[in-house]
Design an enzyme around this catalytic site. Structure first.
Site: not given
Length: 329
Positions: A158, A258, A288
């Site tokens: 991320s 995502d 995600h």
């Protein structure tokens, strides 16, 4: 099999959507405290022989590191420098402790997790500066850490994936060790909220557009469309680099459900177009953050492939073993 994945994914998304705090309604400090209070005890402490907490000296002050040493005979091992996610605002070496233990066990590599400075107290590019300094420190202290400095991989998820993409650019441009690869797990690449995946998955899939806009605001210090960047833009938004040539081989993991899927896909393609060997694994039905959720069954096969891909980078530091294809899992 697919039906089971879809069922388990729907169940997990329901849990995450109902339970994750609305961070965009908080201050950075409030969000950090709320997320930290949700941490669960690590269930796999014995995946590694030992850990040690160290401080890496840098021009911007000491950087806390946690070092994970695998089981087995003492010998110079390859190293994975890991950069945790958390929107540039929260999470820490503690939040990703279990994942780093699994990473060390399954790759037989020393893992160094970096507790970089967080926004909004420390704006961009502070996190990237810490990540770059940490990689340089690790290479310089190879004997102390028991590692092979010729086999360094940088990885992150991320927001940490953003840093893992930025650091190779900084190493190329500013100097530092030659690294064997970059591993970008559903990376944050650029503050463009008009992409197809943002339009499709803005809500209902754990990581929301509202949260992403807030993360970027905290990191940049204002509206992403107008905020002034301190230093070269590519050290914050890697896709803005004039060229991506000369970067180390990459493993890019994206999740179909995502909002970051499109930018991850585009960055993998841009790396490939620049001549960088890329292995792109895309999971259309996942979301995600799935890789670091230990109890989430559908992530297990993806983690096994990730360990394999990282081992390939560490075994072939020139990148000769990296694929140039996108693989839909």
């Amino acid at each position: 099999m697919l039906e089971n994945v879809l069922t388990e994914t729907a169940r997990m998304l329901s849990v995450l959507n109902d339970g994750f705090p609305q961070v965009q309604a908080m201050t950075g400090a409030q969000a950090r405290a709320t997320v930290a209070a949700r941490l669960q005890p690590v269930e796999n402490p014995d995946d590694v022989s030992r850990t040690e907490d160290l401080l890496a000296e840098s021009a911007h002050g000491p950087i806390p590191l946690r070092v994970y040493h695998p089981h087995g005979e003492s010998r110079p091992r390859p190293v994975v420098v890991f950069l945790h996610g958390g929107g540039f605002v929260f999470c820490s070496v503690e939040s990703h402790d279990g994942f780093c233990r699994r990473l060390a066990r399954h790759t037989d590599a020393v893992v160094v997790s970096v507790d970089y400075r967080l926004a909004p107290e420390h704006r961009a590019p502070a996190a990237a500066q810490d990540a770059h300094a940490a990689v340089c420190w690790v290479a310089e202290h190879a004997d102390r850490l028991g590692i092979d400095a010729a086999r360094i991989v940088i990885a992150g998820d991320s927001a940490g994936g953003n840093l893992a993409a930025v650091v190779p650019l900084m190493l190329r441009d500013l100097g530092g060790p030659t690294i064997a690869g970059q591993v970008l797990l559903y990376p944050v690449i650029e503050p463009d909220f008009s992409t197809p995946s943002y339009q499709r998955y803005a809500t209902g899939h754990f990581n929301t557009q509202a949260a992403m806009e807030w993360y970027w605001q905290q990191y940049l210090g204002g509206d992403p469309a107008t905020a002034a960047l301190a230093g070269p833009a590519e050290y914050v938004i890697p896709s803005r680099a004039a060229t991506l040539s000369g970067l180390p081989p990459a493993v890019v993991v994206t999740a179909g459900r995502d909002p970051l899927s499109s930018e991850g896909n585009h960055y993998a393609a841009a790396l490939r177009d620049a001549g960088v060997p890329v292995r792109h694994r895309h999971y259309p039905e996942l979301f995600h953050g799935f890789l670091t959720i230990g109890p989430f069954g559908p992530a297990e096969a993806a983690r096994e492939l990730l360990w394999h891909d990282i081992q390939r980078l560490l075994t072939h530091p020139t990148g000769s073993a990296a694929s140039v294809t996108k693989e839909n899992e």
